[in-house]
Design an enzyme around this catalytic site. Sequence first.
Site, PDB file in Angstrom:
ATOM      1  CB  THR A  91      -0.747   0.245   1.287  1.00 17.19           C
ATOM      2  OG1 THR A  91      -1.365   0.948   1.022  1.00 17.19           O
ATOM      3  CG2 THR A  91       0.012  -0.889   2.350  1.00 17.19           C
ATOM      4  CG  ASP A  92      -1.208   4.637  -0.770  1.00 13.89           C
ATOM      5  OD1 ASP A  92      -1.430   3.899  -0.555  1.00 13.89           O
ATOM      6  OD2 ASP A  92      -2.014   6.406  -1.550  1.00 13.89           O
ATOM      7  CD  GLU A  93      -2.831   4.093   4.458  1.00 16.26           C
ATOM      8  OE1 GLU A  93      -2.410   4.319   5.861  1.00 16.26           O
ATOM      9  OE2 GLU A  93      -4.225   3.057   4.606  1.00 16.26           O
ATOM     10  CE1 TYR A 115      -3.213  -2.588   5.327  1.00 18.78           C
ATOM     11  CE2 TYR A 115      -3.153  -0.038   5.017  1.00 18.78           C
ATOM     12  CZ  TYR A 115      -3.390  -1.192   4.687  1.00 18.78           C
ATOM     13  OH  TYR A 115      -3.565  -1.265   3.044  1.00 18.78           O
TER      14      TYR A 115
END
Length: 309
Positions: A91-93, A115
């Site tokens: 994910t970009d997170e 997460y």
Amino acid sequence: LDYCASLKNLETVSGKENYKFIQGDICEPDFIKQLFETEKIDIVLHFAAQTHVDLSFWRALEFTYVNVYGTNVLVAAAHEANVEKFVYVSTDEVYGGSTDEEFDESSPKRPTNPYASSKAAAECFVQSYWERYQFPVVITRSSNVYGPHQYPEKVIPKFISLLQQNRKCCIHGSGLQRRNFLYATDVVEAFLTVLKEGKPGEIYNIGTNFEMSIAQLAKELIHLIKKTSSESEMEHWMDYVKDRPTNDLRYPMNSEKMHNLGWRPKVPWKEGIMKTIEWYRENFHNWKNSEKALEPFPVTEPFAQLGGP
């Protein structure tokens, strides 16, 4: 088949000859090992994860267990089975937030919630199989994906479903946090491109330049569903609540590496969002517990957890 899953999402492909559904848990090594031994698997696309940011503050250990340990189990079994390619969907997170800096694949990982931290840790395990064994792994980091079939706890289907039920959009904090939204079929095309063209050991950002604040997203959906352009009427459908403990402002990504493989997003926002609105009008109850997804999530959270997952 976690709370956010629905077998109804698979009905359109369930009759296909090149499709098979086997229910199981990536955290069970014996089951996974047997799967690779009996199914002659040559390519793995690893999407399985706990992904709800708010929930991750409450269940940090469970997120670590599924996302890190589960990935470990899967990549170890895939390596033993000598598969041709292992694609880990991240994910970009993992980059953390940024107001101006554009992230490319070499940018440092600075996750700000449990997460994203668990996804970043899992990436390290996957990458280590390339470093140690030259096992052909590829990692992808994508922007927020939206479209039909998404469990309505995520912001776009949540706002759509609330408005379709004459309820207000629940907005964390100022609503000025900006997100990049990528339509589901575009991200599928990206994964097919990575399967075909992606080089082993590489990381690919799957991003879009289309960006919108959460407040603007709410207004856009109110305009489309409630047929109003009046500012005061729009405000009537927006409910601002306390912000979550960490809420990254933006995740701007450079996706030039994917563009060089021949992929670019194609579906315009207007087209994608209209298809999505129509789908939820007919299919909101595809999940047994879909109503629960619309409840506002508590924002004060205990990080500490006693006992195992």
